[in-house]
Design a protein around this motif. Structure first.
Motif, PDB file in Angstrom:
ATOM      1  N   ARG A 199       0.819  -1.204   0.000  1.00 31.23           N
ATOM      2  CA  ARG A 199       0.000   0.000   0.000  1.00 31.23           C
ATOM      3  C   ARG A 199       0.854   1.256   0.000  1.00 31.23           C
ATOM      4  N   LYS A 200       0.206   2.325  -0.434  1.00 28.94           N
ATOM      5  CA  LYS A 200       0.876   3.613  -0.496  1.00 28.94           C
ATOM      6  C   LYS A 200       0.238   4.566   0.511  1.00 28.94           C
ATOM      7  N   PHE A 201       1.105   5.298   1.189  1.00 27.42           N
ATOM      8  CA  PHE A 201       0.686   6.334   2.122  1.00 27.42           C
ATOM      9  C   PHE A 201       0.886   7.671   1.420  1.00 27.42           C
ATOM     10  N   LEU A 202      -0.190   8.410   1.203  1.00 27.73           N
ATOM     11  CA  LEU A 202      -0.132   9.691   0.513  1.00 27.73           C
ATOM     12  C   LEU A 202       0.035  10.816   1.530  1.00 27.73           C
ATOM     13  N   VAL A 203       1.078  11.639   1.330  1.00 27.74           N
ATOM     14  CA  VAL A 203       1.343  12.781   2.203  1.00 27.74           C
ATOM     15  C   VAL A 203       1.421  14.033   1.343  1.00 27.74           C
ATOM     16  N   ILE A 204       0.757  15.088   1.776  1.00 26.77           N
ATOM     17  CA  ILE A 204       0.792  16.360   1.064  1.00 26.77           C
ATOM     18  C   ILE A 204       1.999  17.145   1.557  1.00 26.77           C
ATOM     19  N   VAL A 205       2.868  17.498   0.630  1.00 24.38           N
ATOM     20  CA  VAL A 205       4.093  18.218   0.983  1.00 24.38           C
ATOM     21  C   VAL A 205       3.893  19.697   0.686  1.00 24.38           C
ATOM     22  N   ASP A 206       4.048  20.496   1.728  1.00 23.86           N
ATOM     23  CA  ASP A 206       3.990  21.945   1.575  1.00 23.86           C
ATOM     24  C   ASP A 206       4.969  22.563   2.567  1.00 23.86           C
ATOM     25  N   ASP A 207       4.908  23.867   2.717  1.00 22.99           N
ATOM     26  CA  ASP A 207       5.877  24.530   3.586  1.00 22.99           C
ATOM     27  C   ASP A 207       5.366  24.751   5.008  1.00 22.99           C
ATOM     28  N   THR A 208       4.337  24.004   5.409  1.00 25.80           N
ATOM     29  CA  THR A 208       3.832  24.138   6.767  1.00 25.80           C
ATOM     30  C   THR A 208       4.664  23.299   7.736  1.00 25.80           C
ATOM     31  N   GLU A 209       4.663  23.697   8.995  1.00 22.93           N
ATOM     32  CA  GLU A 209       5.414  22.962  10.014  1.00 22.93           C
ATOM     33  C   GLU A 209       4.859  21.552  10.212  1.00 22.93           C
ATOM     34  N   GLU A 210       3.549  21.411  10.079  1.00 20.67           N
ATOM     35  CA  GLU A 210       2.944  20.108  10.333  1.00 20.67           C
ATOM     36  C   GLU A 210       3.251  19.076   9.257  1.00 20.67           C
ATOM     37  N   CYS A 211       3.685  19.509   8.103  1.00 19.14           N
ATOM     38  CA  CYS A 211       4.021  18.582   7.025  1.00 19.14           C
ATOM     39  C   CYS A 211       5.038  17.541   7.501  1.00 19.14           C
ATOM     40  N   ALA A 212       6.036  17.958   8.241  1.00 21.73           N
ATOM     41  CA  ALA A 212       7.079  17.033   8.721  1.00 21.73           C
ATOM     42  C   ALA A 212       6.489  15.957   9.617  1.00 21.73           C
ATOM     43  N   LYS A 213       5.473  16.282  10.391  1.00 20.97           N
ATOM     44  CA  LYS A 213       4.823  15.279  11.260  1.00 20.97           C
ATOM     45  C   LYS A 213       4.132  14.208  10.420  1.00 20.97           C
ATOM     46  N   ALA A 214       3.434  14.630   9.378  1.00 21.88           N
ATOM     47  CA  ALA A 214       2.753  13.676   8.507  1.00 21.88           C
ATOM     48  C   ALA A 214       3.761  12.787   7.793  1.00 21.88           C
ATOM     49  N   VAL A 215       4.855  13.386   7.324  1.00 28.47           N
ATOM     50  CA  VAL A 215       5.901  12.617   6.637  1.00 28.47           C
ATOM     51  C   VAL A 215       6.522  11.610   7.599  1.00 28.47           C
ATOM     52  N   THR A 216       6.808  12.033   8.804  1.00 28.13           N
ATOM     53  CA  THR A 216       7.408  11.133   9.797  1.00 28.13           C
ATOM     54  C   THR A 216       6.486   9.960  10.078  1.00 28.13           C
ATOM     55  N   PHE A 217       5.207  10.230  10.299  1.00 25.37           N
ATOM     56  CA  PHE A 217       4.251   9.161  10.573  1.00 25.37           C
ATOM     57  C   PHE A 217       4.205   8.168   9.416  1.00 25.37           C
ATOM     58  N   ALA A 218       4.069   8.683   8.194  1.00 22.69           N
ATOM     59  CA  ALA A 218       3.988   7.807   7.026  1.00 22.69           C
ATOM     60  C   ALA A 218       5.254   6.980   6.873  1.00 22.69           C
ATOM     61  N   ALA A 219       6.403   7.598   7.047  1.00 25.74           N
ATOM     62  CA  ALA A 219       7.672   6.874   6.906  1.00 25.74           C
ATOM     63  C   ALA A 219       7.798   5.771   7.950  1.00 25.74           C
ATOM     64  N   LEU A 220       7.430   6.065   9.169  1.00 24.37           N
ATOM     65  CA  LEU A 220       7.531   5.055  10.229  1.00 24.37           C
ATOM     66  C   LEU A 220       6.558   3.898   9.997  1.00 24.37           C
ATOM     67  N   ARG A 221       5.356   4.203   9.511  1.00 20.56           N
ATOM     68  CA  ARG A 221       4.389   3.136   9.210  1.00 20.56           C
ATOM     69  C   ARG A 221       4.878   2.268   8.061  1.00 20.56           C
ATOM     70  N   VAL A 222       5.429   2.886   7.028  1.00 20.58           N
ATOM     71  CA  VAL A 222       5.945   2.121   5.892  1.00 20.58           C
ATOM     72  C   VAL A 222       7.140   1.283   6.323  1.00 20.58           C
ATOM     73  N   ARG A 223       7.989   1.848   7.146  1.00 22.60           N
ATOM     74  CA  ARG A 223       9.143   1.076   7.629  1.00 22.60           C
ATOM     75  C   ARG A 223       8.684  -0.174   8.376  1.00 22.60           C
ATOM     76  N   ARG A 224       7.614  -0.046   9.120  1.00 22.19           N
ATOM     77  CA  ARG A 224       7.122  -1.177   9.908  1.00 22.19           C
ATOM     78  C   ARG A 224       6.270  -2.157   9.106  1.00 22.19           C
ATOM     79  N   THR A 225       5.435  -1.625   8.198  1.00 24.50           N
ATOM     80  CA  THR A 225       4.457  -2.491   7.524  1.00 24.50           C
ATOM     81  C   THR A 225       4.733  -2.705   6.039  1.00 24.50           C
ATOM     82  N   GLY A 226       5.687  -1.965   5.480  1.00 20.72           N
ATOM     83  CA  GLY A 226       5.970  -2.064   4.057  1.00 20.72           C
ATOM     84  C   GLY A 226       5.123  -1.099   3.257  1.00 20.72           C
ATOM     85  N   GLY A 227       5.506  -0.905   2.030  1.00 21.58           N
ATOM     86  CA  GLY A 227       4.758  -0.024   1.152  1.00 21.58           C
ATOM     87  C   GLY A 227       5.610   1.106   0.623  1.00 21.58           C
ATOM     88  N   THR A 228       4.935   2.201   0.294  1.00 24.30           N
ATOM     89  CA  THR A 228       5.575   3.356  -0.330  1.00 24.30           C
ATOM     90  C   THR A 228       4.984   4.627   0.256  1.00 24.30           C
TER      91      THR A 228
END
Length: 164
Positions: free
Chosen positions: A14-43
């Motif tokens: 599965r793919k985790f879609l993250v919206i990348v922009d210049d907001t501070e919260e973007c990094a939190k979404a990216v971190t969450f998605a990356a950690l989930r993919v690292r644990r469960t696989g995907g993109t």
């Protein structure tokens, strides 16, 4: 919804879609998605959206502004891809679209049947969760064919790691 009958036989990831922009919260979404993919696989799919300019410009000026916006989006995506790489070997796709933010999120989800989760992060302020989270919430619970995960803006990276 995409047909899932042969996903497991073909090692569907599965793919985790993250919206990348210049907001501070973007990094939190990216971190969450990356950690989930690292644990469960995907993109992790990094989606940047260049919103249309409301001003009428001469064609040459508009082209320059569009090129500058694309370059800025590519820079933001590179920064977030580097953040993801710090978590290990995680597959990343980069997409840049032009249009209204929520419409382009919906279009990306519709066009890519492997997207399984939209990951957003709430703003860390008393003014509300942020314009993107608010816009998507306003569309209602059934706006997209995929679940939407909203990461709290106040959560630490170590707490995210513990959750994922």
């Amino acid at each position: 919804m995409a047909d899932t009958s042969d996903r497991y036989a073909n090692e569907y990831k599965r793919k985790f879609l993250v919206i990348v922009d210049d907001t501070e919260e973007c990094a939190k979404a990216v971190t969450f998605a990356a950690l989930r993919v690292r644990r469960t696989g995907g993109t992790v799919v990094l989606l940047s959206i260049i919103e249309p300019d409301n001003y009428q410009h001469w064609l040459g000026v508009e082209d320059i502004m569009r090129a500058e916006a694309r370059e800025a989006a590519e820079t933001l995506q590179a920064r977030q891809a580097a953040r993801i790489a710090a978590f290990g070997s995680i597959k990343v796709e980069r997409v840049i679209r032009e249009g209204k933010k929520v419409d382009e999120v919906e279009a990306q989800i519709t066009e890519d049947p492997d997207i399984a989760i939209l990951v957003l992060a709430a703003a860390d302020s008393s003014e509300g969760p942020g314009p993107l989270v608010s816009s998507i919430a306003a569309r209602g619970a059934n706006a997209f064919r995929v679940p939407v995960t909203v990461v709290p803006g106040t959560i630490s990276d170590s707490d995210l790691a513990a959750l994922c």
